[in-house]
Scaffold this motif. Structure first.
Motif, PDB file in Angstrom:
ATOM      1  N   THR A 165     -25.170 -12.963 -12.027  1.00 40.40           N
ATOM      2  CA  THR A 165     -23.856 -13.437 -11.584  1.00 40.40           C
ATOM      3  C   THR A 165     -23.058 -12.311 -10.941  1.00 40.40           C
ATOM      4  N   MET A 166     -23.040 -11.128 -11.615  1.00 40.19           N
ATOM      5  CA  MET A 166     -22.300  -9.986 -11.076  1.00 40.19           C
ATOM      6  C   MET A 166     -22.868  -9.553  -9.733  1.00 40.19           C
ATOM      7  N   CYS A 167     -24.220  -9.519  -9.635  1.00 37.22           N
ATOM      8  CA  CYS A 167     -24.843  -9.119  -8.364  1.00 37.22           C
ATOM      9  C   CYS A 167     -24.524 -10.129  -7.267  1.00 37.22           C
ATOM     10  N   SER A 168     -24.534 -11.421  -7.629  1.00 39.33           N
ATOM     11  CA  SER A 168     -24.205 -12.446  -6.635  1.00 39.33           C
ATOM     12  C   SER A 168     -22.771 -12.281  -6.147  1.00 39.33           C
ATOM     13  N   GLU A 169     -21.864 -11.988  -7.114  1.00 43.05           N
ATOM     14  CA  GLU A 169     -20.464 -11.775  -6.712  1.00 43.05           C
ATOM     15  C   GLU A 169     -20.324 -10.552  -5.806  1.00 43.05           C
ATOM     16  N   GLN A 170     -20.998  -9.437  -6.202  1.00 41.99           N
ATOM     17  CA  GLN A 170     -20.916  -8.238  -5.366  1.00 41.99           C
ATOM     18  C   GLN A 170     -21.540  -8.463  -3.999  1.00 41.99           C
ATOM     19  N   ILE A 171     -22.669  -9.196  -3.960  1.00 41.18           N
ATOM     20  CA  ILE A 171     -23.312  -9.468  -2.668  1.00 41.18           C
ATOM     21  C   ILE A 171     -22.392 -10.331  -1.805  1.00 41.18           C
ATOM     22  N   SER A 172     -21.731 -11.327  -2.440  1.00 39.89           N
ATOM     23  CA  SER A 172     -20.800 -12.173  -1.679  1.00 39.89           C
ATOM     24  C   SER A 172     -19.641 -11.349  -1.135  1.00 39.89           C
ATOM     25  N   ALA A 173     -19.095 -10.430  -2.021  1.00 34.12           N
ATOM     26  CA  ALA A 173     -18.000  -9.579  -1.557  1.00 34.12           C
ATOM     27  C   ALA A 173     -18.463  -8.660  -0.431  1.00 34.12           C
ATOM     28  N   MET A 174     -19.686  -8.102  -0.580  1.00 27.85           N
ATOM     29  CA  MET A 174     -20.218  -7.232   0.471  1.00 27.85           C
ATOM     30  C   MET A 174     -20.429  -8.012   1.766  1.00 27.85           C
ATOM     31  N   GLU A 175     -20.909  -9.261   1.654  1.00 26.32           N
ATOM     32  CA  GLU A 175     -21.078 -10.074   2.859  1.00 26.32           C
ATOM     33  C   GLU A 175     -19.742 -10.326   3.543  1.00 26.32           C
ATOM     34  N   VAL A 176     -18.728 -10.609   2.717  1.00 25.32           N
ATOM     35  CA  VAL A 176     -17.396 -10.832   3.295  1.00 25.32           C
ATOM     36  C   VAL A 176     -16.907  -9.584   4.009  1.00 25.32           C
ATOM     37  N   ARG A 177     -17.090  -8.393   3.351  1.00 32.15           N
ATOM     38  CA  ARG A 177     -16.648  -7.135   3.977  1.00 32.15           C
ATOM     39  C   ARG A 177     -17.423  -6.858   5.250  1.00 32.15           C
ATOM     40  N   LEU A 178     -18.746  -7.061   5.203  1.00 33.04           N
ATOM     41  CA  LEU A 178     -19.554  -6.809   6.400  1.00 33.04           C
ATOM     42  C   LEU A 178     -19.171  -7.756   7.531  1.00 33.04           C
ATOM     43  N   ASN A 179     -18.935  -9.044   7.168  1.00 32.95           N
ATOM     44  CA  ASN A 179     -18.527  -9.990   8.211  1.00 32.95           C
ATOM     45  C   ASN A 179     -17.187  -9.598   8.824  1.00 32.95           C
ATOM     46  N   SER A 180     -16.244  -9.135   7.938  1.00 26.30           N
ATOM     47  CA  SER A 180     -14.945  -8.709   8.471  1.00 26.30           C
ATOM     48  C   SER A 180     -15.091  -7.476   9.367  1.00 26.30           C
ATOM     49  N   ILE A 181     -15.949  -6.494   8.924  1.00 24.56           N
ATOM     50  CA  ILE A 181     -16.155  -5.297   9.744  1.00 24.56           C
ATOM     51  C   ILE A 181     -16.822  -5.657  11.060  1.00 24.56           C
ATOM     52  N   ILE A 182     -17.832  -6.574  10.978  1.00 26.67           N
ATOM     53  CA  ILE A 182     -18.530  -6.980  12.219  1.00 26.67           C
ATOM     54  C   ILE A 182     -17.573  -7.702  13.148  1.00 26.67           C
ATOM     55  N   ASP A 183     -16.712  -8.564  12.589  1.00 26.72           N
ATOM     56  CA  ASP A 183     -15.742  -9.261  13.432  1.00 26.72           C
ATOM     57  C   ASP A 183     -14.780  -8.278  14.088  1.00 26.72           C
ATOM     58  N   ALA A 184     -14.335  -7.255  13.282  1.00 30.16           N
ATOM     59  CA  ALA A 184     -13.424  -6.261  13.859  1.00 30.16           C
ATOM     60  C   ALA A 184     -14.115  -5.472  14.968  1.00 30.16           C
ATOM     61  N   ARG A 185     -15.395  -5.074  14.718  1.00 30.59           N
ATOM     62  CA  ARG A 185     -16.124  -4.348  15.760  1.00 30.59           C
ATOM     63  C   ARG A 185     -16.318  -5.220  17.003  1.00 30.59           C
ATOM     64  N   VAL A 186     -16.623  -6.517  16.780  1.00 33.27           N
ATOM     65  CA  VAL A 186     -16.816  -7.418  17.924  1.00 33.27           C
ATOM     66  C   VAL A 186     -15.528  -7.550  18.724  1.00 33.27           C
ATOM     67  N   ASP A 187     -14.385  -7.678  18.000  1.00 29.06           N
ATOM     68  CA  ASP A 187     -13.103  -7.765  18.703  1.00 29.06           C
ATOM     69  C   ASP A 187     -12.825  -6.489  19.486  1.00 29.06           C
ATOM     70  N   THR A 188     -13.159  -5.307  18.857  1.00 22.73           N
ATOM     71  CA  THR A 188     -12.948  -4.027  19.552  1.00 22.73           C
ATOM     72  C   THR A 188     -13.819  -3.937  20.802  1.00 22.73           C
ATOM     73  N   MET A 189     -15.086  -4.337  20.658  1.00 23.35           N
ATOM     74  CA  MET A 189     -15.984  -4.297  21.817  1.00 23.35           C
ATOM     75  C   MET A 189     -15.530  -5.259  22.908  1.00 23.35           C
ATOM     76  N   LYS A 190     -15.028  -6.437  22.514  1.00 19.99           N
ATOM     77  CA  LYS A 190     -14.507  -7.367  23.511  1.00 19.99           C
ATOM     78  C   LYS A 190     -13.325  -6.768  24.264  1.00 19.99           C
ATOM     79  N   GLY A 191     -12.439  -6.087  23.494  1.00 22.60           N
ATOM     80  CA  GLY A 191     -11.302  -5.440  24.158  1.00 22.60           C
ATOM     81  C   GLY A 191     -11.752  -4.368  25.126  1.00 22.60           C
ATOM     82  N   ARG A 192     -12.726  -3.548  24.686  1.00 20.16           N
ATOM     83  CA  ARG A 192     -13.232  -2.490  25.573  1.00 20.16           C
ATOM     84  C   ARG A 192     -13.909  -3.080  26.809  1.00 20.16           C
ATOM     85  N   LEU A 193     -14.669  -4.176  26.598  1.00 19.71           N
ATOM     86  CA  LEU A 193     -15.311  -4.818  27.749  1.00 19.71           C
ATOM     87  C   LEU A 193     -14.279  -5.376  28.723  1.00 19.71           C
TER      88      LEU A 193
END
Length: 280
Positions: free
Chosen positions: A96-124
């Protein structure tokens, strides 16, 4: 279970080898001796009772040991079941704890990827804007370059003509300057030649005068050296004479000192001899 010592029961009694024992055995009847041996082996029934008692004690002890083992096995089964249950619960909580941490990590990675994608879109978008600006400037330059080339060609033609005129003027002026310089060089060469001849004559006269002075100086130096050598020889001869005279005087003085010491020694010996004679 203690081992029973059956050696005194099963083993026959020791046989004495004395003459008295042999006589008694010979006098005892054979049937009596066999009966006594059999009664000694079988006994009065106490051996069977002891063996039954020992077997009963051993069964009771084995039953007690088996009961203890069953109790230990029951406790071990209970401990094992509790440990299995605890491990299952810990595994479940860990999953359960690992699933929660993996879910939190997925959320963080998705947020970081979205931020990077937005930054790359702005640069493009910025790069696209710059490319559009460059294309617009390129089109403007393509329209302006031919006109600028034509204008620059005309300016260059005017500059070349003016440069040619200036070059011709400079060429004529340079030829005039070269003529003047050549004349100055010729005059200077003639002047320097005359000055050289004059200086050469003066130097030859100076060299001849210096040669004469040097010869005179050498002759005077030779004469002075001869006089100096004569003076040195004279001084050395006088010094040798003085040394010889001084040596002779010192030798005479040494002889006088030796004679005085001899006289003093003679007087001292005579005084000592007189003193010794007076004492006797």
């Amino acid at each position: 279970v203690k081992k029973l010592n059956l050696s005194p029961i099963l083993s026959p009694p020791p046989v004495s080898r004395n003459k008295t024992s042999n006589n008694e055995l010979e006098t005892t009847p054979l049937s009596t001796r066999k009966a006594s041996k059999l009664s000694a082996v079988i006994g009065d029934g106490s051996f069977e009772a002891v063996m039954k008692e020992r077997a009963k004690q051993r069964r009771e002890k084995d039953d007690h040991t088996v009961a203890e083992l069953r109790v230990c096995m029951t406790n071990m089964d209970e401990s094992l079941s509790q440990e299995i249950k605890r491990r299952i619960e810990s595994t479940t909580s860990l999953e359960t704890m690992c699933s929660e941490q993996i879910s939190a990590m997925e959320v963080r990675l998705n947020s970081i990827i979205d931020a990077r994608v937005d930054t790359m879109k702005g640069r493009l978008d910025q790069i696209e804007n710059k490319v559009e600006d460059l294309n617009a400037r390129l089109e403007e330059e393509q329209a302006k370059i031919p006109h600028d080339i034509e204008q620059r060609g005309k300016e260059l033609e005017v500059m070349i003509k003016s440069f040619q005129e200036d070059f011709n003027v400079e060429k004529n002026d340079r030829l005039n300057r070269e003529g003047r310089i050549m004349k100055q060089l010729t005059d200077h060469a003639e002047f320097m030649g005359s000055q050289w001849n004059t200086e050469h004559t003066c130097r030859e006269e100076s060299v001849s005068k210096l040669t004469t002075n040097l010869e005179n100086h050498e002759s005077s130096r030779t004469e002075a050296d001869a006089n100096f050598e004569f003076l040195i020889e004279t001084e050395l001869n006088n010094l040798k004479k003085d040394i010889a005279r001084e040596t002779k005087e010192r030798k005479m003085e040494d002889d006088e000192i030796v004679e005085a010491l001899n006289r003093y020694t003679d007087n001292l010996q005579s005084s000592l001899s007189e003193l010794s004679s007076v004492g006797n």
